[in-house]
Scaffold this active site. Sequence first.
Site, PDB file in Angstrom:
ATOM      1  N   THR A   2      -6.750  -0.708 -11.868  1.00  0.00           N
ATOM      2  CA  THR A   2      -5.972  -0.490 -13.079  1.00  0.00           C
ATOM      3  C   THR A   2      -4.654  -1.254 -12.912  1.00  0.00           C
ATOM      4  O   THR A   2      -4.547  -2.109 -12.042  1.00  0.00           O
ATOM      5  CB  THR A   2      -5.759   1.020 -13.346  1.00  0.00           C
ATOM      6  N   TYR A   3      -3.675  -0.951 -13.753  1.00  0.00           N
ATOM      7  CA  TYR A   3      -2.375  -1.610 -13.643  1.00  0.00           C
ATOM      8  C   TYR A   3      -1.281  -0.552 -13.667  1.00  0.00           C
ATOM      9  O   TYR A   3      -1.500   0.581 -14.099  1.00  0.00           O
ATOM     10  CB  TYR A   3      -2.176  -2.636 -14.771  1.00  0.00           C
ATOM     11  N   SER A  38      -4.124   3.006 -17.218  1.00  0.00           N
ATOM     12  CA  SER A  38      -3.153   2.622 -16.203  1.00  0.00           C
ATOM     13  C   SER A  38      -2.867   3.750 -15.230  1.00  0.00           C
ATOM     14  O   SER A  38      -3.452   4.824 -15.302  1.00  0.00           O
ATOM     15  CB  SER A  38      -1.843   2.148 -16.820  1.00  0.00           C
ATOM     16  N   LYS A  56       0.843  -1.197   0.000  1.00  0.00           N
ATOM     17  CA  LYS A  56       0.000   0.000   0.000  1.00  0.00           C
ATOM     18  C   LYS A  56       0.875   1.242   0.000  1.00  0.00           C
ATOM     19  O   LYS A  56       1.816   1.356   0.779  1.00  0.00           O
ATOM     20  CB  LYS A  56      -0.911   0.004   1.225  1.00  0.00           C
ATOM     21  N   GLY A 107      -5.812   7.457 -19.226  1.00  0.00           N
ATOM     22  CA  GLY A 107      -7.005   6.932 -19.885  1.00  0.00           C
ATOM     23  C   GLY A 107      -8.265   7.248 -19.104  1.00  0.00           C
ATOM     24  O   GLY A 107      -8.385   8.308 -18.488  1.00  0.00           O
ATOM     25  N   ALA A 108      -9.205   6.318 -19.114  1.00  0.00           N
ATOM     26  CA  ALA A 108     -10.500   6.531 -18.469  1.00  0.00           C
ATOM     27  C   ALA A 108     -10.356   6.864 -16.986  1.00  0.00           C
ATOM     28  O   ALA A 108     -11.149   7.638 -16.432  1.00  0.00           O
ATOM     29  CB  ALA A 108     -11.382   5.300 -18.651  1.00  0.00           C
ATOM     30  N   ALA A 109      -9.346   6.310 -16.320  1.00  0.00           N
ATOM     31  CA  ALA A 109      -9.137   6.577 -14.896  1.00  0.00           C
ATOM     32  C   ALA A 109      -8.868   8.055 -14.626  1.00  0.00           C
ATOM     33  O   ALA A 109      -9.133   8.547 -13.524  1.00  0.00           O
ATOM     34  CB  ALA A 109      -7.981   5.734 -14.368  1.00  0.00           C
TER      35      ALA A 109
END
Length: 114
Positions: free
Chosen positions: A57-58, A25, A9, A73-75
């Site tokens: 995501t990655y 990502s 974390k 991107g979408a994130a």
Amino acid sequence: MMIEVLKSKLHCVKVTEANLNYMGSITIDEDLMDAANLISGEKVQIVDNNNGERFETYIIKGERGSGAICLNGAAARKVQVGDTIIIISYALIDFEEAKRFKPTVVFPKEGNRI
């Protein structure tokens, strides 16, 4: 029996960039990745403390020492630059091993520094 447990974390890092025009990502400073025992391509959960968003995501490796935390991107639509987020990864571990396992938890300083 295998169970899913907290592996790593990064607690309360600041979003430095949101890049909508990218495939997807999260880009993370390589120093932060090393400190939290994270690797490129690893699946992570993102929790935004400012708006309550939670998504997966990655990881893409970011420039070492940059403090970069960039949602791509979408994130990028789910965060704002300056938001405080938590980046969490999990692992599947044998139940008995999980009783002894200690996750890596990192509390970065100002500027997303170790």
